[in-house]
Write a protein that holds these residues in place. Structure first.
Motif, PDB file in Angstrom:
ATOM      1  N   GLU A 182       0.828  -1.211   0.000  1.00  0.00           N
ATOM      2  CA  GLU A 182       0.000   0.000   0.000  1.00  0.00           C
ATOM      3  C   GLU A 182       0.849   1.242   0.000  1.00  0.00           C
ATOM      4  O   GLU A 182       0.556   2.231  -0.676  1.00  0.00           O
ATOM      5  CB  GLU A 182      -0.916  -0.011   1.234  1.00  0.00           C
ATOM      6  N   ARG A 183       1.954   1.150   0.713  1.00  0.00           N
ATOM      7  CA  ARG A 183       2.841   2.315   0.733  1.00  0.00           C
ATOM      8  C   ARG A 183       3.379   2.616  -0.659  1.00  0.00           C
ATOM      9  O   ARG A 183       3.435   3.765  -1.099  1.00  0.00           O
ATOM     10  CB  ARG A 183       3.986   2.049   1.706  1.00  0.00           C
ATOM     11  N   ASP A 184       3.787   1.517  -1.326  1.00  0.00           N
ATOM     12  CA  ASP A 184       4.327   1.733  -2.671  1.00  0.00           C
ATOM     13  C   ASP A 184       3.272   2.315  -3.601  1.00  0.00           C
ATOM     14  O   ASP A 184       3.559   3.214  -4.417  1.00  0.00           O
ATOM     15  CB  ASP A 184       4.837   0.404  -3.226  1.00  0.00           C
ATOM     16  N   GLN A 185       2.050   1.786  -3.459  1.00  0.00           N
ATOM     17  CA  GLN A 185       0.976   2.330  -4.290  1.00  0.00           C
ATOM     18  C   GLN A 185       0.738   3.807  -3.987  1.00  0.00           C
ATOM     19  O   GLN A 185       0.580   4.652  -4.887  1.00  0.00           O
ATOM     20  CB  GLN A 185      -0.313   1.541  -4.045  1.00  0.00           C
ATOM     21  N   LEU A 186       0.723   4.059  -2.683  1.00  0.00           N
ATOM     22  CA  LEU A 186       0.526   5.478  -2.315  1.00  0.00           C
ATOM     23  C   LEU A 186       1.689   6.336  -2.786  1.00  0.00           C
ATOM     24  O   LEU A 186       1.513   7.484  -3.205  1.00  0.00           O
ATOM     25  CB  LEU A 186       0.343   5.603  -0.802  1.00  0.00           C
ATOM     26  N   GLN A 187       2.891   5.738  -2.696  1.00  0.00           N
ATOM     27  CA  GLN A 187       4.069   6.495  -3.166  1.00  0.00           C
ATOM     28  C   GLN A 187       3.937   6.786  -4.671  1.00  0.00           C
ATOM     29  O   GLN A 187       4.255   7.876  -5.143  1.00  0.00           O
ATOM     30  CB  GLN A 187       5.331   5.671  -2.898  1.00  0.00           C
ATOM     31  N   THR A 188       3.454   5.759  -5.360  1.00  0.00           N
ATOM     32  CA  THR A 188       3.260   5.941  -6.810  1.00  0.00           C
ATOM     33  C   THR A 188       2.209   7.031  -7.073  1.00  0.00           C
ATOM     34  O   THR A 188       2.397   7.916  -7.916  1.00  0.00           O
ATOM     35  CB  THR A 188       2.790   4.609  -7.428  1.00  0.00           C
ATOM     36  N   SER A 189       1.112   6.943  -6.303  1.00  0.00           N
ATOM     37  CA  SER A 189       0.076   7.975  -6.461  1.00  0.00           C
ATOM     38  C   SER A 189       0.630   9.344  -6.126  1.00  0.00           C
ATOM     39  O   SER A 189       0.342  10.353  -6.792  1.00  0.00           O
ATOM     40  CB  SER A 189      -1.109   7.660  -5.538  1.00  0.00           C
ATOM     41  N   TYR A 190       1.450   9.325  -5.075  1.00  0.00           N
ATOM     42  CA  TYR A 190       2.051  10.613  -4.699  1.00  0.00           C
ATOM     43  C   TYR A 190       2.922  11.160  -5.826  1.00  0.00           C
ATOM     44  O   TYR A 190       2.863  12.339  -6.186  1.00  0.00           O
ATOM     45  CB  TYR A 190       2.860  10.417  -3.426  1.00  0.00           C
ATOM     46  N   ASN A 191       3.738  10.272  -6.371  1.00  0.00           N
ATOM     47  CA  ASN A 191       4.599  10.731  -7.474  1.00  0.00           C
ATOM     48  C   ASN A 191       3.766  11.223  -8.650  1.00  0.00           C
ATOM     49  O   ASN A 191       4.096  12.225  -9.312  1.00  0.00           O
ATOM     50  CB  ASN A 191       5.504   9.588  -7.914  1.00  0.00           C
ATOM     51  N   THR A 192       2.692  10.496  -8.901  1.00  0.00           N
ATOM     52  CA  THR A 192       1.811  10.915  -9.995  1.00  0.00           C
ATOM     53  C   THR A 192       1.231  12.299  -9.720  1.00  0.00           C
ATOM     54  O   THR A 192       1.190  13.173 -10.597  1.00  0.00           O
ATOM     55  CB  THR A 192       0.671   9.901 -10.150  1.00  0.00           C
ATOM     56  N   LEU A 193       0.808  12.472  -8.488  1.00  0.00           N
ATOM     57  CA  LEU A 193       0.252  13.782  -8.135  1.00  0.00           C
ATOM     58  C   LEU A 193       1.305  14.874  -8.240  1.00  0.00           C
ATOM     59  O   LEU A 193       1.023  15.998  -8.664  1.00  0.00           O
ATOM     60  CB  LEU A 193      -0.317  13.725  -6.717  1.00  0.00           C
ATOM     61  N   ILE A 194       2.538  14.497  -7.821  1.00  0.00           N
ATOM     62  CA  ILE A 194       3.622  15.498  -7.946  1.00  0.00           C
ATOM     63  C   ILE A 194       3.813  15.878  -9.408  1.00  0.00           C
ATOM     64  O   ILE A 194       3.955  17.068  -9.783  1.00  0.00           O
ATOM     65  CB  ILE A 194       4.932  14.926  -7.360  1.00  0.00           C
ATOM     66  N   LYS A 195       3.788  14.878 -10.255  1.00  0.00           N
ATOM     67  CA  LYS A 195       3.938  15.152 -11.691  1.00  0.00           C
ATOM     68  C   LYS A 195       2.791  16.037 -12.186  1.00  0.00           C
ATOM     69  O   LYS A 195       2.994  16.988 -12.957  1.00  0.00           O
ATOM     70  CB  LYS A 195       3.951  13.840 -12.471  1.00  0.00           C
ATOM     71  N   GLU A 196       1.583  15.655 -11.736  1.00  0.00           N
ATOM     72  CA  GLU A 196       0.439  16.456 -12.160  1.00  0.00           C
ATOM     73  C   GLU A 196       0.552  17.896 -11.657  1.00  0.00           C
ATOM     74  O   GLU A 196       0.215  18.852 -12.366  1.00  0.00           O
ATOM     75  CB  GLU A 196      -0.865  15.834 -11.641  1.00  0.00           C
ATOM     76  N   ARG A 197       1.074  17.991 -10.433  1.00  0.00           N
ATOM     77  CA  ARG A 197       1.252  19.349  -9.905  1.00  0.00           C
ATOM     78  C   ARG A 197       2.255  20.121 -10.744  1.00  0.00           C
ATOM     79  O   ARG A 197       2.076  21.291 -11.083  1.00  0.00           O
ATOM     80  CB  ARG A 197       1.716  19.276  -8.452  1.00  0.00           C
ATOM     81  N   ASP A 198       3.383  19.425 -11.096  1.00  0.00           N
ATOM     82  CA  ASP A 198       4.398  20.091 -11.926  1.00  0.00           C
ATOM     83  C   ASP A 198       3.803  20.477 -13.277  1.00  0.00           C
ATOM     84  O   ASP A 198       4.084  21.557 -13.821  1.00  0.00           O
ATOM     85  CB  ASP A 198       5.596  19.166 -12.102  1.00  0.00           C
ATOM     86  N   GLN A 199       2.991  19.549 -13.817  1.00  0.00           N
ATOM     87  CA  GLN A 199       2.348  19.879 -15.101  1.00  0.00           C
ATOM     88  C   GLN A 199       1.420  21.087 -14.959  1.00  0.00           C
ATOM     89  O   GLN A 199       1.374  21.966 -15.827  1.00  0.00           O
ATOM     90  CB  GLN A 199       1.555  18.674 -15.605  1.00  0.00           C
TER      91      GLN A 199
END
Ligand code: 2F8
Ligand code: CA
Length: 393
Positions: A154-171
């Motif tokens: 779950e942590r990894d999934q959340l980490q992945t979601s977090y990274n995705t959100l970070i990317k979306e934020r950067d975008q």
């Protein structure tokens, strides 16, 4: 009554010398020991009547000087007041102008401030939206960090979601920057459009002025055209009237010309003889038959053709041995008139024509008495007088 000022001791020597009292008696100043100013006594019975007139003169002069100084001081104050009032008026006018200019600048700045306020509000909204997004991301990140203690998957999934959100934020940040640039470009375009609008407004004003000028010219030209149209219509009427008059005159001229030609034809030349419808010319010299005929032709006539008994009598009455227009030179024995018609009625002398010695041309013999027995044929080359005839009808 005492008007002066005394320093007195009330006449008691035993009173404290330090208690000096002053009295005002007749403008004289005394104390209990001596007068403050030296005075002159008027009499023994009047111990308080002291003459002090010497200082009144000085005090009057001092009062006059003081009054004069007051007047001068008042005049100076008034002058200074007027000078300061003018300076204040000038300053007031200058301040009024500056206030109006500042008011104009203030109005302009107010408009610009309103526009900037609008832009600021827009940017504030965008910033708040980004801030909200950022806060959301932070919350999600915190939730992810909180849930970091969950199992690894779950942590990894959340980490992945977090990274995705970070990317979306950067975008989103990139999009924001892009939008900011586009907004700046739009602002530049807006300023350019404002300039172009002002230029178009100026051009529109110029075109409006030119249009008004052209409208005025058009009205003037329309008036001139109408006037010319009226003049043209008048000229057309006058031309038609003149054309009618010209046609009438032309007809009258042609009629007059016809009448003139008729009169000319009916008139015989000078020295010619008119009888009935012909003019007759009687020669004054003698020529051969051919030359005589040519002479008649040169005069617009021909050798006379005798068509009637009356004409024969007329020719005979001229009493002239003369050629006339009859010959048989073409065919011997066949007499023809000069117009080619054959001879039908003749007035030959007895025994004529006899072609004696080759005689082919006819003449009137003036030696004979009978007017209708008068012709003879003689050689054409003989010289005789001749008679021409011009027919009028
Ligand atoms: O006797 C008639 C005869 O008389 C003349 O000749 C002699 C005439 N000639 C002239 O007059 C020139 C003839 O024509 C005429 O026939
Ligand atoms: Ca003859």
């Amino acid at each position: 009554m005492y008007k002066g000022i005394y320093e007195y001791t009330n006449g008691f020597e035993d009173e404290e010398p330090n208690e000096i009292k002053t009295m005002d008696v007749d403008d004289h100043i005394y104390n209990n020991k001596r007068p403050i100013m030296p005075c002159k006594k008027n009499g023994a019975g009047d111990q308080h009547s002291v003459s002090c007139q010497w200082w009144k003169r000085y005090s009057g002069a001092a009062a006059g000087c003081l009054g004069l100084l007051c007047v001068l001081l008042l005049a100076g104050i008034i002058g200074l007041f007027l000078y300061q009032r003018d300076q204040l008026q000038t300053s007031y006018n200058t301040l009024t102008k500056e206030r109006d200019q500042l008011q104009t600048s203030y109005n302009t700045l107010t408009k610009e401030r309103d526009q900037l306020q609008t832009s600021y509000n827009t940017l504030t909204k965008e910033r708040d939206q980004l801030q909200t997004s950022n806060n959301t991301l932070i919350k999600e990140r915190d939730q992810l960090q909180t849930s970091n203690k969950t199992p690894t998957k779950e942590r990894d999934q959340l980490q992945t979601s977090y990274n995705t959100l970070i990317k979306e934020r950067d975008q989103l940040q990139t999009s924001y920057n892009t939008l900011t640039k586009e907004r700046d470009q739009l602002q530049t375009s807006y300023n350019t459009l404002i300039k172009e609008r002002d230029q178009l407004q100026t051009s529109n004003n110029n075109l409006t002025a030119e249009r008004d000028h052209l409208h005025t010219s058009s009205n003037n030209l329309t008036d001139e055209r109408d006037q010319l149209q009226t003049t043209n219509n008048t000229l057309i009427k006058e031309r038609d009237q003149l054309q009618t008059s010209y046609n009438t005159l032309t007809k009258e001229r042609d009629q007059l010309k016809t009448s003139y030609n008729t009169l000319i034809k009916e008139r015989c030349p000078q020295d010619w003889i008119r009888s009935c419808c012909s003019c007759y010319y009687i020669s004054t010299n003698e020529k051969t038959w051919d030359l005589s005929r040519k002479d008649c032709q040169a005069r617009g006539a021909n050798l006379v053709i005798i068509n009637s008994r009356e004409e024969q009598a007329l020719i005979k009455a001229f009493n002239k041995r003369a050629w006339f227009g009859l010959t048989d030179k073409e065919v011997e024995g066949t007499w023809r008139w000069v117009d080619g018609t054959p001879l039908t009625t003749s007035y030959w002398n007895k025994g004529e024509p006899n072609d004696f010695e080759g005689e082919d041309c006819a003449l009137v013999d003036n030696t004979l008495k009978d007017p209708v027995v008068a012709w003879n044929d003689v050689p054409c080359n003989h010289k005789n007088g001749w008679i021409c005839e011009r027919q009028l009808c």
